[in-house]
Enzyme design. Sequence first.
Site, PDB file in Angstrom:
ATOM      1  N   LEU A  33       3.089   7.881  -3.257  1.00  0.00           N
ATOM      2  CA  LEU A  33       1.743   7.636  -2.731  1.00  0.00           C
ATOM      3  C   LEU A  33       1.025   6.466  -3.408  1.00  0.00           C
ATOM      4  O   LEU A  33       1.229   6.202  -4.583  1.00  0.00           O
ATOM      5  CB  LEU A  33       0.897   8.898  -2.903  1.00  0.00           C
ATOM      6  CG  LEU A  33       1.434  10.164  -2.219  1.00  0.00           C
ATOM      7  CD1 LEU A  33       0.463  11.327  -2.449  1.00  0.00           C
ATOM      8  CD2 LEU A  33       1.656   9.941  -0.730  1.00  0.00           C
ATOM      9  N   HIS A  37      -2.275   5.774   1.382  1.00  0.00           N
ATOM     10  CA  HIS A  37      -2.060   7.180   1.753  1.00  0.00           C
ATOM     11  C   HIS A  37      -3.304   8.023   1.402  1.00  0.00           C
ATOM     12  O   HIS A  37      -3.740   8.875   2.184  1.00  0.00           O
ATOM     13  CB  HIS A  37      -0.885   7.773   0.972  1.00  0.00           C
ATOM     14  CG  HIS A  37       0.433   7.122   1.215  1.00  0.00           C
ATOM     15  ND1 HIS A  37       1.096   6.419   0.233  1.00  0.00           N
ATOM     16  CD2 HIS A  37       1.234   7.073   2.309  1.00  0.00           C
ATOM     17  CE1 HIS A  37       2.253   5.976   0.703  1.00  0.00           C
ATOM     18  NE2 HIS A  37       2.360   6.341   1.966  1.00  0.00           N
ATOM     19  N   LYS A 149      -2.039   0.020   9.074  1.00  0.00           N
ATOM     20  CA  LYS A 149      -0.991  -0.826   8.466  1.00  0.00           C
ATOM     21  C   LYS A 149       0.258  -0.791   9.347  1.00  0.00           C
ATOM     22  O   LYS A 149       0.925  -1.793   9.534  1.00  0.00           O
ATOM     23  CB  LYS A 149      -0.698  -0.285   7.073  1.00  0.00           C
ATOM     24  CG  LYS A 149       0.673  -0.562   6.555  1.00  0.00           C
ATOM     25  CD  LYS A 149       0.637  -1.661   5.541  1.00  0.00           C
ATOM     26  CE  LYS A 149       1.990  -2.147   5.105  1.00  0.00           C
ATOM     27  NZ  LYS A 149       3.046  -1.155   5.100  1.00  0.00           N
ATOM     28  N   SER A 185       1.790  -0.750  -0.030  1.00  0.00           N
ATOM     29  CA  SER A 185       2.978  -0.196   0.604  1.00  0.00           C
ATOM     30  C   SER A 185       3.903   0.344  -0.473  1.00  0.00           C
ATOM     31  O   SER A 185       4.015  -0.253  -1.554  1.00  0.00           O
ATOM     32  CB  SER A 185       3.699  -1.291   1.394  1.00  0.00           C
ATOM     33  OG  SER A 185       4.997  -0.862   1.734  1.00  0.00           O
TER      34      SER A 185
HETATM   35  P1  AMP Z   1       4.532   5.942   4.824  1.00  0.00           P
HETATM   36  O1  AMP Z   1       4.595   6.862   3.650  1.00  0.00           O
HETATM   37  O2  AMP Z   1       4.771   4.511   4.484  1.00  0.00           O
HETATM   38  O3  AMP Z   1       5.318   6.441   6.000  1.00  0.00           O
HETATM   39  O4  AMP Z   1       3.012   5.969   5.311  1.00  0.00           O
HETATM   40  C1  AMP Z   1       2.357   7.166   5.650  1.00  0.00           C
HETATM   41  C2  AMP Z   1       1.053   6.855   6.306  1.00  0.00           C
HETATM   42  O5  AMP Z   1       0.238   6.085   5.431  1.00  0.00           O
HETATM   43  C3  AMP Z   1       1.206   6.047   7.599  1.00  0.00           C
HETATM   44  O6  AMP Z   1       0.277   6.519   8.575  1.00  0.00           O
HETATM   45  C4  AMP Z   1       0.858   4.660   7.152  1.00  0.00           C
HETATM   46  O7  AMP Z   1       0.351   3.838   8.194  1.00  0.00           O
HETATM   47  C5  AMP Z   1      -0.223   4.939   6.121  1.00  0.00           C
HETATM   48  N1  AMP Z   1      -0.347   3.791   5.216  1.00  0.00           N
HETATM   49  C6  AMP Z   1       0.645   3.216   4.488  1.00  0.00           C
HETATM   50  N2  AMP Z   1       0.173   2.141   3.819  1.00  0.00           N
HETATM   51  C7  AMP Z   1      -1.134   2.029   4.151  1.00  0.00           C
HETATM   52  C8  AMP Z   1      -2.171   1.113   3.796  1.00  0.00           C
HETATM   53  N3  AMP Z   1      -1.963   0.093   2.962  1.00  0.00           N
HETATM   54  N4  AMP Z   1      -3.395   1.307   4.329  1.00  0.00           N
HETATM   55  C9  AMP Z   1      -3.638   2.337   5.186  1.00  0.00           C
HETATM   56  N5  AMP Z   1      -2.701   3.241   5.561  1.00  0.00           N
HETATM   57  C10 AMP Z   1      -1.472   3.091   5.048  1.00  0.00           C
END
Ligand code: AMP
Length: 281
Positions: A33, A37, A149, A185
């Site tokens: 995280l 997140h 994102k 990210s």
């Molecule tokens: P992930 O763990 O990368 O699959 O991301 C989980 C959720 O967090 C997804 O809905 C992503 O779009 C969101 N997310 C990831 N990075 C960001 C960010 N920098 N800003 C906003 N939401 C994010």
Amino acid sequence: MKITYTIQETKDQIKAWKKSGYSIGFVPTMGFLHEGHLSLMRKSAQENDKTVVIFFVNPTQFSPSEDFSKYPRNFEADAQMCEKIGVDLIFSPSVEEMYMGDADTFVDVDKLSKELCGKSRLGHFRGVCTVVNKLFNIAMPDRAYFGQKDAQQLAVISRMVRDLNMNVEVVPCPIVREDDGLAKSSRNAYLSPDERVAAVILYKAILEGERLIKAGVRNPEKIISEMKKIIGTEPLAKVDYVEIVDSNSIEKISVIKGQVLVAMAVFIGKTRLIDNFTCEV
Ligand code: AMP
């Protein structure tokens, strides 16, 4: 905060909450995280009685050449962050718990999944839609929080929810960035110090794209070419795509008008990063 590992105990807990009349907010993540997140979780905690977070690195959304086995994981630190925010339940299933060996059912959002990232990540959105559908069935959320994102993912999930009449409201959340503009990210952890510095080029291209649209440029090709020029100044960067599409249909547009998504994927060394901005013209 409760932590569950099986589908049954998760369903039982959520059914009990629903019976008590609690609303459920839902934040699916692959863990490791960061503030992006956490912003989704905070919003969910504000808008719902109970917030359910998923940690699941979903193998079906990675292609064989991608980084499933080395995707970063840190359960302890993640759980602590969730607890601080006031998350009520973490569901952290194993791959075996989520997928029976003979699973034969998939959810495909056909056209939207073939554009942008779908061109270089074959089967990715089918993996995403199928797992999100499964997780919706397990968690029965009232609201589900997704980051802008991953703009194409947001569009694809929204279309799936609309087309299949799912009883969940998809809530988009703004992109959270580092101080220098790089979108947060989990994959930023792969960047070497030099690559981390180079990665800011994505944001510089975003700023130029936004500037051109604000200045009245309406030709998408002109904007794309100026953005690519900026990325081209960074030796460690290699463009996968820069495209301008309608943010709902993900279809290419010939003039900047309506709800516009300017999206890109860029390799910094071996790490593929995505970024985007949306605007209404
Ligand atoms: P992930 O763990 O990368 O699959 O991301 C989980 C959720 O967090 C997804 O809905 C992503 O779009 C969101 N997310 C990831 N990075 C960001 C960010 N920098 N800003 C906003 N939401 C994010």
